[in-house]
Design an enzyme around this catalytic site. Structure first.
Site, mmCIF file in Angstrom:
data_model
loop_
_atom_site.group_PDB
_atom_site.id
_atom_site.type_symbol
_atom_site.label_atom_id
_atom_site.label_comp_id
_atom_site.label_asym_id
_atom_site.label_seq_id
_atom_site.Cartn_x
_atom_site.Cartn_y
_atom_site.Cartn_z
ATOM 1 N N VAL B 43 0.831 -1.210 0.000
ATOM 2 C CA VAL B 43 0.000 0.000 0.000
ATOM 3 C C VAL B 43 0.865 1.259 0.000
ATOM 4 C CG1 VAL B 43 -1.783 1.304 1.232
ATOM 5 C CG2 VAL B 43 -1.927 -1.176 1.121
ATOM 6 N N CYS B 44 1.928 1.221 0.803
ATOM 7 C CA CYS B 44 2.824 2.376 0.866
ATOM 8 C C CYS B 44 3.477 2.624 -0.488
ATOM 9 C CB CYS B 44 3.910 2.167 1.907
ATOM 10 S SG CYS B 44 3.255 1.902 3.558
ATOM 11 N N SER B 45 3.821 1.543 -1.168
ATOM 12 C CA SER B 45 4.463 1.691 -2.470
ATOM 13 C C SER B 45 3.523 2.368 -3.457
ATOM 14 C CB SER B 45 4.884 0.331 -3.013
ATOM 15 O OG SER B 45 5.831 -0.247 -2.148
ATOM 16 N N MET B 48 3.167 6.112 -2.493
ATOM 17 C CA MET B 48 4.332 6.922 -2.847
ATOM 18 C C MET B 48 4.449 7.064 -4.367
ATOM 19 S SD MET B 48 5.399 7.968 0.018
ATOM 20 C CE MET B 48 4.129 7.625 1.216
#
Lengths: 174, 156
Positions: B43-45, B48
């Site tokens: 999810v963070c990828s 970002m």
């Protein structure tokens, strides 16, 4: 979350204009998830044919998918010669090969007028259109691809296997 | 989480192995602080990667986006290079999570930042905030709405 830019005359529409269900996908030609979603969407459209109209908008993540934007432009350029959906399918069926020469090859393969196609690929208004797709998606809450909107509302469920089809069947009289 | 209208606590954290960024040095610019749990997680990828495509729009709104997690500077460097990120990721590494704690968005149980967004105005005041469920990518629409709202109030 609502789709901030409603489907309009600049969008290519697949299916019957009067279909009661409007399915919009924001996708990226180089995104592997979108590649997996492609046959699923095609199959869905075949099964519910008259009931669904489909619109594809570009959401290229260019920094991680450097060929996505050019591929989007190829589809738009093909669209000017009435081959938008043909090119759309070819791009997803050849996701691993989307460099410039390959795009020209696909265009020639479907009988596009090549001089026109190469000029159109560079057209400013097509680039603006792709950018505006990205912007409208981002403002409508698209945070990853593919993201679907059904009748103007973001679909947050799963699209894998026949989940999307089942959702439509449970929500609409199909 | 720190409420809107409060002063954004200043901090100085590593952005690269030999370079620090100090929040107060960015005054005059708007700052988007994106606290996120961990480099490399899916999810963070996605989140970002989206901000990475948004830089031009943020720039037009006089805003700088900054990611913050408890990952170390070398981890950030490697993640950033792999994902071709063109904005800084700060290491809230030592003392661990101190900045996230100051902003009230540290998850003590897991030892990671929560997924939280702050938009800070030109004078260092928090103009907008948002706490996202940890597994949900908050996208960029809320940030863009906040930046537009700031333009409106500025003109009024």
């Amino acid at each position: 979350m609502p789709l901030r830019t409603p489907v309009n005359e600049t969008d290519y529409l697949f299916g019957s204009m009067n279909a009661p269900i409007e399915l919009v996908e924001y996708g990226d030609y180089q995104c592997p998830h979108c590649g997996r979603a492609h046959p699923i969407v095609k199959d869905l459209l075949q099964r519910v044919g008259q009931q669904v109209k489909f619109v594809f908008r570009n959401f290229p993540l260019s920094k991680i998918h450097p060929q996505a934007r050019m591929a989007a432009l190829a589809a738009e350029a093909a669209g000017l010669q009435n081959k938008y959906w043909t090119m759309h399918d070819i791009l997803y069926e050849n996701q691993k090969r989307l460099h410039h020469t390959a795009l020209l090859e696909y265009a020639a393969g479907i009988g596009l007028q090549m001089d026109q196609f190469t000029v159109d690929m560079e057209r400013e208004d097509l680039a603006t259109k792709v950018d505006s797709h990205f912007y409208s998606g981002m403002r409508s809450g698209v945070s990853a691809t593919p993201t679907f909107f059904i009748n103007g509302e973001k679909y947050t469920g799963s699209w894998e296997n026949d989940d999307l089809l089942q959702y439509l069947k449970s929500s609409f009289p199909l | 989480m720190l409420p809107i209208q409060s002063q954004a606590p200043d901090f100085e954290l590593y952005a690269t192995p030999d370079q620090k960024i100090k929040l107060s040095s960015l005054q005059g610019k708007r700052v988007i602080l994106a606290f996120y749990p961990a480099d490399w997680s899916p999810v963070c990828s996605d989140q970002m990667a989206l901000y990475n495509e948004m830089l031009e729009y943020f720039h037009k709104a006089n805003a700088q986006v900054i990611g913050i997690s408890v990952d170390g500077k070398w981890c950030h460097m490697s993640f950033s290079a792999d994902r071709k990120l063109h904005f800084p990721l700060l290491a809230d590494f030592e003392p661990k999570g101190a900045v996230a704690k100051a902003y009230g968005v540290y998850n003590e149980e897991i030892g990671e930042c929560q997924r939280a967004l702050f938009v800070i105005d030109e004078k260092g005041t928090i103009a907008w905030n948002y706490l996202s469920p940890v597994g949900v990518n908050p996208g960029a629409d809320g940030i863009m709405d906040a930046l537009e709202e700031m333009d409106k109030t500025k003109k009024a």
